[in-house]
Design a protein around this motif. Structure first.
Motif, PDB file in Angstrom:
ATOM      1  N   ASN A  49      30.335   6.751  23.389  1.00  0.00           N
ATOM      2  CA  ASN A  49      31.475   6.985  22.783  1.00  0.00           C
ATOM      3  C   ASN A  49      31.967   8.442  23.451  1.00  0.00           C
ATOM      4  OD1 ASN A  49      30.657   9.063  21.362  1.00  0.00           O
ATOM      5  ND2 ASN A  49      30.475   7.805  19.638  1.00  0.00           N
ATOM      6  N   PRO A  50      33.224   8.664  23.506  1.00  0.00           N
ATOM      7  CA  PRO A  50      33.727  10.026  24.013  1.00  0.00           C
ATOM      8  C   PRO A  50      32.722  11.332  23.835  1.00  0.00           C
ATOM      9  CG  PRO A  50      35.574   8.768  23.243  1.00  0.00           C
ATOM     10  CD  PRO A  50      34.243   8.205  22.593  1.00  0.00           C
ATOM     11  N   THR A  51      31.974  11.162  22.879  1.00  0.00           N
ATOM     12  CA  THR A  51      31.314  12.499  22.577  1.00  0.00           C
ATOM     13  C   THR A  51      29.877  12.029  22.660  1.00  0.00           C
ATOM     14  OG1 THR A  51      31.296  11.957  20.259  1.00  0.00           O
ATOM     15  CG2 THR A  51      33.111  13.208  21.240  1.00  0.00           C
ATOM     16  N   PHE A  52      29.227  11.014  22.460  1.00  0.00           N
ATOM     17  CA  PHE A  52      27.744  10.842  22.584  1.00  0.00           C
ATOM     18  C   PHE A  52      27.354   9.579  23.454  1.00  0.00           C
ATOM     19  CE2 PHE A  52      24.363   8.476  20.726  1.00  0.00           C
ATOM     20  CZ  PHE A  52      23.425   9.451  20.673  1.00  0.00           C
ATOM     21  N   SER A  53      26.371   9.685  23.981  1.00  0.00           N
ATOM     22  CA  SER A  53      25.955   8.233  24.742  1.00  0.00           C
ATOM     23  C   SER A  53      24.360   8.008  24.677  1.00  0.00           C
ATOM     24  CB  SER A  53      26.335   8.216  26.296  1.00  0.00           C
ATOM     25  OG  SER A  53      25.688   9.404  26.834  1.00  0.00           O
ATOM     26  N   SER A  54      23.867   6.846  24.720  1.00  0.00           N
ATOM     27  CA  SER A  54      22.341   6.928  24.566  1.00  0.00           C
ATOM     28  C   SER A  54      22.005   5.400  25.564  1.00  0.00           C
ATOM     29  CB  SER A  54      21.998   6.707  22.875  1.00  0.00           C
ATOM     30  OG  SER A  54      22.469   5.395  22.606  1.00  0.00           O
ATOM     31  N   ASP A  55      20.783   5.922  25.779  1.00  0.00           N
ATOM     32  CA  ASP A  55      20.152   4.581  26.688  1.00  0.00           C
ATOM     33  C   ASP A  55      18.809   4.416  26.361  1.00  0.00           C
ATOM     34  OD1 ASP A  55      19.558   2.666  28.425  1.00  0.00           O
ATOM     35  OD2 ASP A  55      19.663   4.117  30.269  1.00  0.00           O
ATOM     36  N   SER A  56      18.469   3.437  25.909  1.00  0.00           N
ATOM     37  CA  SER A  56      16.941   3.120  25.364  1.00  0.00           C
ATOM     38  C   SER A  56      16.461   1.907  25.829  1.00  0.00           C
ATOM     39  CB  SER A  56      17.064   2.719  23.725  1.00  0.00           C
ATOM     40  OG  SER A  56      15.951   2.517  23.416  1.00  0.00           O
ATOM     41  N   LYS A  57      15.435   2.048  26.632  1.00  0.00           N
ATOM     42  CA  LYS A  57      14.449   1.086  27.339  1.00  0.00           C
ATOM     43  C   LYS A  57      12.969   0.940  26.587  1.00  0.00           C
ATOM     44  CE  LYS A  57      16.750   1.954  31.864  1.00  0.00           C
ATOM     45  NZ  LYS A  57      16.311   2.435  33.092  1.00  0.00           N
ATOM     46  N   PHE A  58      12.637  -0.358  26.599  1.00  0.00           N
ATOM     47  CA  PHE A  58      11.136  -0.769  25.746  1.00  0.00           C
ATOM     48  C   PHE A  58      10.651  -1.844  26.669  1.00  0.00           C
ATOM     49  CE2 PHE A  58       8.508  -3.401  23.150  1.00  0.00           C
ATOM     50  CZ  PHE A  58       7.732  -2.402  22.658  1.00  0.00           C
ATOM     51  N   PHE A  59       9.245  -1.646  26.888  1.00  0.00           N
ATOM     52  CA  PHE A  59       8.498  -2.676  27.638  1.00  0.00           C
ATOM     53  C   PHE A  59       7.199  -2.637  26.925  1.00  0.00           C
ATOM     54  CE2 PHE A  59       5.093  -3.850  30.747  1.00  0.00           C
ATOM     55  CZ  PHE A  59       5.748  -4.922  31.006  1.00  0.00           C
ATOM     56  N   ASN A  60       6.730  -3.947  26.818  1.00  0.00           N
ATOM     57  CA  ASN A  60       5.523  -4.254  26.192  1.00  0.00           C
ATOM     58  C   ASN A  60       4.644  -5.497  26.684  1.00  0.00           C
ATOM     59  OD1 ASN A  60       4.245  -6.328  23.874  1.00  0.00           O
ATOM     60  ND2 ASN A  60       3.776  -4.107  23.362  1.00  0.00           N
ATOM     61  N   PHE A  61       3.481  -5.238  26.892  1.00  0.00           N
ATOM     62  CA  PHE A  61       2.473  -6.364  27.340  1.00  0.00           C
ATOM     63  C   PHE A  61       1.197  -6.228  26.678  1.00  0.00           C
ATOM     64  CE2 PHE A  61      -1.006  -6.758  30.472  1.00  0.00           C
ATOM     65  CZ  PHE A  61      -0.914  -7.750  30.890  1.00  0.00           C
ATOM     66  N   SER A  62       0.836  -7.680  26.704  1.00  0.00           N
ATOM     67  CA  SER A  62      -0.594  -7.772  26.068  1.00  0.00           C
ATOM     68  C   SER A  62      -1.339  -9.015  26.708  1.00  0.00           C
ATOM     69  CB  SER A  62      -0.318  -7.961  24.462  1.00  0.00           C
ATOM     70  OG  SER A  62       0.315  -9.116  23.952  1.00  0.00           O
ATOM     71  N   VAL A  63      -2.541  -8.857  26.588  1.00  0.00           N
ATOM     72  CA  VAL A  63      -3.337 -10.032  27.025  1.00  0.00           C
ATOM     73  C   VAL A  63      -4.538 -10.142  26.130  1.00  0.00           C
ATOM     74  CG1 VAL A  63      -4.562  -8.701  28.986  1.00  0.00           C
ATOM     75  CG2 VAL A  63      -4.469 -11.109  29.257  1.00  0.00           C
ATOM     76  N   SER A  64      -4.934 -11.054  26.135  1.00  0.00           N
ATOM     77  CA  SER A  64      -6.335 -11.431  25.083  1.00  0.00           C
ATOM     78  C   SER A  64      -7.091 -12.597  25.425  1.00  0.00           C
ATOM     79  CB  SER A  64      -5.692 -11.694  23.527  1.00  0.00           C
ATOM     80  OG  SER A  64      -6.950 -11.792  22.937  1.00  0.00           O
ATOM     81  N   GLU A  91      17.221   8.075  26.149  1.00  0.00           N
ATOM     82  CA  GLU A  91      18.212   9.363  26.766  1.00  0.00           C
ATOM     83  C   GLU A  91      19.326   9.302  25.726  1.00  0.00           C
ATOM     84  OE1 GLU A  91      19.163   8.597  30.714  1.00  0.00           O
ATOM     85  OE2 GLU A  91      17.105   9.122  31.498  1.00  0.00           O
ATOM     86  N   ASN A  92      19.481  10.384  25.225  1.00  0.00           N
ATOM     87  CA  ASN A  92      20.824  10.854  24.475  1.00  0.00           C
ATOM     88  C   ASN A  92      21.519  12.128  24.924  1.00  0.00           C
ATOM     89  OD1 ASN A  92      20.085   8.807  22.050  1.00  0.00           O
ATOM     90  ND2 ASN A  92      18.241  10.134  22.115  1.00  0.00           N
ATOM     91  N   GLU A  93      22.712  11.843  25.172  1.00  0.00           N
ATOM     92  CA  GLU A  93      23.447  12.869  25.448  1.00  0.00           C
ATOM     93  C   GLU A  93      24.675  12.936  24.692  1.00  0.00           C
ATOM     94  OE1 GLU A  93      26.389  14.213  29.453  1.00  0.00           O
ATOM     95  OE2 GLU A  93      25.219  12.270  29.588  1.00  0.00           O
ATOM     96  N   ASN A  94      24.490  14.388  24.067  1.00  0.00           N
ATOM     97  CA  ASN A  94      25.658  14.713  22.905  1.00  0.00           C
ATOM     98  C   ASN A  94      26.263  16.186  23.631  1.00  0.00           C
ATOM     99  OD1 ASN A  94      27.070  15.120  20.727  1.00  0.00           O
ATOM    100  ND2 ASN A  94      25.195  15.491  19.463  1.00  0.00           N
ATOM    101  N   GLN A  95      27.631  16.001  23.794  1.00  0.00           N
ATOM    102  CA  GLN A  95      28.227  17.236  24.269  1.00  0.00           C
ATOM    103  C   GLN A  95      27.834  17.886  25.393  1.00  0.00           C
ATOM    104  OE1 GLN A  95      28.472  19.850  20.767  1.00  0.00           O
ATOM    105  NE2 GLN A  95      29.932  18.397  19.712  1.00  0.00           N
ATOM    106  N   GLN A  96      27.319  16.967  26.460  1.00  0.00           N
ATOM    107  CA  GLN A  96      26.933  17.257  27.792  1.00  0.00           C
ATOM    108  C   GLN A  96      25.422  17.682  27.729  1.00  0.00           C
ATOM    109  OE1 GLN A  96      29.906  19.950  29.672  1.00  0.00           O
ATOM    110  NE2 GLN A  96      31.056  17.876  30.031  1.00  0.00           N
ATOM    111  N   ILE A  97      24.847  17.718  26.621  1.00  0.00           N
ATOM    112  CA  ILE A  97      23.581  17.919  26.587  1.00  0.00           C
ATOM    113  C   ILE A  97      22.522  16.895  26.491  1.00  0.00           C
ATOM    114  CG2 ILE A  97      21.406  19.078  25.138  1.00  0.00           C
ATOM    115  CD1 ILE A  97      23.802  20.934  24.008  1.00  0.00           C
ATOM    116  N   LEU A  98      21.571  16.571  27.569  1.00  0.00           N
ATOM    117  CA  LEU A  98      20.842  15.380  27.734  1.00  0.00           C
ATOM    118  C   LEU A  98      19.391  15.796  27.253  1.00  0.00           C
ATOM    119  CD1 LEU A  98      20.708  12.551  28.953  1.00  0.00           C
ATOM    120  CD2 LEU A  98      19.760  13.647  31.007  1.00  0.00           C
ATOM    121  N   ARG A  99      19.037  14.793  26.385  1.00  0.00           N
ATOM    122  CA  ARG A  99      17.608  14.873  25.814  1.00  0.00           C
ATOM    123  C   ARG A  99      16.972  13.540  26.059  1.00  0.00           C
ATOM    124  NH1 ARG A  99      20.803  17.408  21.916  1.00  0.00           N
ATOM    125  NH2 ARG A  99      20.089  19.542  21.450  1.00  0.00           N
TER     126      ARG A  99
END
Length: 218
Positions: A49-64, A91-99
């Motif tokens: 949205n105009p003041t906040f953006s986020s990007d989340s990625k997840f990967f999982n692998f298992s073998v048995s 990744e979260n960007e709030n008011q041009q601060i990236l965390r």
């Protein structure tokens, strides 16, 4: 969910109705089995949205991998080992601060099991697998400010997993496990300071719990 419930209804209907032994799927007493279950999961979520953006990625692998022995017709007793790896990035960007936050996990486990097959036809059978699993793992967390934390955990599971099998040849089966019902215990420590324990009784038949594998009979 609907698919899993349908498969279970077919299983119990088939057990009750029964079929001609000559046409049934069969694993004879004295047969050795070598199995390998495999699971992989990946997802990506974006929000803006105009003041906040986020990007989340997840990967999982298992073998048995597992080895088993048929102690009677269509009944296998065995032991399995397991390895799992997962990684998440946020990744979260709030008011041009990236965390940013990155989490990486490695886990190892051992699981004795007993598996009973219920024939549906000459090439198809459902199964119920009772198992006990002990696992331990290590998680590493890193933030954009270069801080790092580490956690260790142990888990214990005892329960039942349903599944379906398709005989490709006399000695090769394709297998799919869907869901589980059982008791879970998890304990963990963060930086050897904080600790927590979790107990739960769960019943899961969601599509995200599907685990595919192959069985070789010797």
């Amino acid at each position: 969910m609907k698919t899993s419930i349908t498969l279970l209804l077919i299983l119990f209907t088939s057990i009750i109705s029964g079929q001609d032994d000559k046409e049934q799927f069969s694993i004879e007493k004295g047969t050795w089995s070598i199995e390998a279950d495999f699971s992989i999961n990946s997802r990506n979520n974006d929000f803006f949205n105009p003041t906040f953006s986020s990007d989340s990625k997840f990967f999982n692998f298992s073998v048995s991998p597992k080895i088993g022995y048929a102690i009677s017709k269509n009944l296998i007793l065995g032991l399995g080992l397991g390895y799992g790896y997962s990684k998440s990035e946020d990744e979260n960007e709030n008011q041009q601060i990236l965390r940013t936050t990155t989490s990486t996990s490695n886990s190892f486990g051992i699981s004795p099991f007993v598996k009973k097959f219920f024939p549906i036809s000459e090439k198809v059978a459902f199964h119920l697998q009772g198992e006990t699993r002990f696992a331990f793992g290590k998680n590493t967390f890193e933030n954009s400010d270069n801080s790092e934390r580490e956690s260790r955990n142990e888990s214990f599971f005892v329960g039942i997993r349903p599944g379906i099998n398709l005989s490709l040849t006399k000695n090769i089966l394709l297998q799919a496990n869907f869901g589980s019902f059982g008791y879970n215990y998890i304990s963990g420590e963060v930086d050897d300071i904080q600790s927590q324990e979790t107990n739960s009784l769960s019943f899961n038949l969601g599509s995200s719990s599907f685990i595919f594998g192959m069985i070789i009979l010797l």
